[in-house]
Enzyme design. Structure first.
Site, PDB file in Angstrom:
ATOM      1  N   ASP A 104      32.348   5.872  65.782  1.00  0.00           N
ATOM      2  CA  ASP A 104      33.637   5.220  66.004  1.00  0.00           C
ATOM      3  C   ASP A 104      33.960   5.151  67.495  1.00  0.00           C
ATOM      4  OD1 ASP A 104      34.259   4.742  63.339  1.00  0.00           O
ATOM      5  OD2 ASP A 104      35.391   6.587  63.091  1.00  0.00           O
ATOM      6  N   ALA A 117      30.576   1.122  55.374  1.00  0.00           N
ATOM      7  CA  ALA A 117      30.282   2.419  56.000  1.00  0.00           C
ATOM      8  C   ALA A 117      31.382   2.802  56.969  1.00  0.00           C
ATOM      9  CB  ALA A 117      28.948   2.364  56.746  1.00  0.00           C
ATOM     10  N   PHE A 171      37.499  -6.260  60.722  1.00  0.00           N
ATOM     11  CA  PHE A 171      37.236  -6.493  59.306  1.00  0.00           C
ATOM     12  C   PHE A 171      35.737  -6.572  59.031  1.00  0.00           C
ATOM     13  CE2 PHE A 171      41.482  -8.390  59.951  1.00  0.00           C
ATOM     14  CZ  PHE A 171      42.196  -7.682  58.989  1.00  0.00           C
ATOM     15  N   LYS A 231      47.278 -14.386  54.739  1.00  0.00           N
ATOM     16  CA  LYS A 231      46.913 -15.316  53.662  1.00  0.00           C
ATOM     17  C   LYS A 231      48.012 -16.351  53.419  1.00  0.00           C
ATOM     18  CE  LYS A 231      43.941 -12.005  51.282  1.00  0.00           C
ATOM     19  NZ  LYS A 231      43.669 -11.262  50.019  1.00  0.00           N
ATOM     20  N   ARG A 277      36.980 -16.497  56.460  1.00  0.00           N
ATOM     21  CA  ARG A 277      37.734 -16.875  55.263  1.00  0.00           C
ATOM     22  C   ARG A 277      39.215 -17.049  55.559  1.00  0.00           C
ATOM     23  NH1 ARG A 277      34.213 -13.051  52.905  1.00  0.00           N
ATOM     24  NH2 ARG A 277      35.845 -11.444  52.743  1.00  0.00           N
ATOM     25  N   LEU A 321      52.200  -9.344  59.555  1.00  0.00           N
ATOM     26  CA  LEU A 321      51.877 -10.723  59.187  1.00  0.00           C
ATOM     27  C   LEU A 321      51.027 -10.726  57.924  1.00  0.00           C
ATOM     28  CD1 LEU A 321      50.865 -12.314  62.636  1.00  0.00           C
ATOM     29  CD2 LEU A 321      53.107 -12.379  61.515  1.00  0.00           C
TER      30      LEU A 321
END
Length: 358
Positions: free
Chosen positions: A166, A135, A94, A72, A101, A69
């Site tokens: 992680d 980072a 993200f 935007k 946004r 997808l």
């Protein structure tokens, strides 16, 4: 039927923490829809490869479906909106502010589906001084204080072999999502999780950061019981340039090994404070272990009541009988660590980029 059959997950994350989280859900029967950009998750291109796929990517994304997808574009936004409206969990990894946004932050997603559990995974969280600092794992470990005790005898930090930040974030996120799903059964409402790699790693340091937590100095590895200051919790080189570890500080283990080595007079040192007091014992063991090969020491200590192990490489580790006995490898896949009694497991197919419809 897995424990999570009937749960639908929309996962926008890439690389390691988020995909590991959703993998554990997919392995238990959840339907995981991996939403990727046209270029795909970068892990797809990370070698080595087998059966046409990156082994890294396959081990973190098996059993999922993949849709491409463009978030935007209006078409991409519409398709994601539809997925959200019929899903239970939403995962994104993200940088803070990106989802707002794009029009899919927590408030927007909750408006589309009040029952959804929304999980954001980032390095340092959605708010705070470091929120926008870029980072990956090692930088998070460095800022959390962990890398300073991932050091050698000379005190120089080494690149960590395991991406602990992680993995900590993936495990913490999974626990949080499952808690939220249980809570939803009582309230009917979804919830929001702000999972930070930094936050997730700190609880793992409780056993080593005590001095700093109490307002004292930072721990020094050479004086710590579990970081190199104790003789019976240490790494020793052998005659063939390989290594063995002593991995248990209980005095019964020291008594067993030192008696077998003809040095019962050193047993008392094993009970001394970590650091300089144990230095003579560490020196003796270093000298002693250099007199035989790793495998010779393995044979010698296997007959004693000693917590020890030879240091294996991955080929050796994966070839051990218990790996096969416990069914831990299937083809090129590592089996899930969470397996329930009587539950059969086989790796699901690895999704082709954009091979499924939204």
């Amino acid at each position: 039927m897995g424990k999570l059959s009937g749960i639908r997950v929309v996962d926008l994350s890439q690389f390691l923490p988020g995909p590991m989280l959703s993998l554990m859900m997919a392995d238990q029967g959840a339907e995981v829809i991996k939403v990727e950009p046209a270029a795909g998750d970068p892990a797809r291109s990370q070698g080595p490869f087998a059966d046409g796929h990156s082994i890294w990517f396959a081990n973190l994304n098996r059993g999922k479906t993949s849709v491409v997808l463009d978030l935007k574009s209006e078409a991409g936004k519409a398709a994601l909106t539809e997925l959200i409206q019929r899903s239970d969990v939403f995962i994104e990894g993200f940088r803070p502010g990106v989802m707002a946004r794009l029009g899919f932050d927590w408030e927007a997603v909750r408006a589309l589906n009040p029952r959804i559990v929304y999980c954001s995974i980032s390095a340092f969280g959605q708010q705070g001084t470091l929120a926008h600092h870029p980072a990956h794992d090692m930088a998070v470990q460095a800022l959390a204080g962990v890398l300073c005790v991932n050091d050698g005898p000379d005190g120089t930090p080494a690149v960590p072999g395991v991406p602990a930040a992680d993995v900590a974030a993936g495990l913490t996120g999974l626990a949080g999502i499952l808690m939220a799903l249980i809570g939803r059964e009582q309230t009917g409402q979804g919830d929001y999780l702000d999972i930070a790699m930094f936050d997730s790693l700190l609880p793992w340091t409780a056993h080593i950061a005590g001095s700093a937590l109490a307002g004292g100095p930072s721990p020094n590895s050479s004086n710590q019981r579990s970081l190199g200051g104790a003789a019976f919790y240490n790494v020793y080189e052998t005659a063939d340039g390989r290594h063995v570890v002593l991995g248990g500080r209980e005095i019964k283990f020291a008594r067993s090994l030192l008696t077998a080595l003809g040095r019962p007079d050193l047993i008392a040192l094993a009970e001394a404070d970590a650091g300089p007091a144990q230095a003579p014992l560490i020196a003796f063991l270093r000298e002693t272990f250099r007199t035989r090969s790793r495998d010779a020491w393995d044979g010698f200590m296997s007959e004693l009541d000693v917590a020890y192990a030879p240091v294996l490489d991955f080929v050796e580790a994966l070839a051990q009988p218990n790996v096969a006995e416990r069914g831990l490898i299937r083809g090129h896949h590592i089996a899930p660590a969470i397996r329930f009694a009587g539950q059969a497991w086989a790796p699901g197919p690895v999704p082709e980029l954009g091979g499924d419809r939204a």
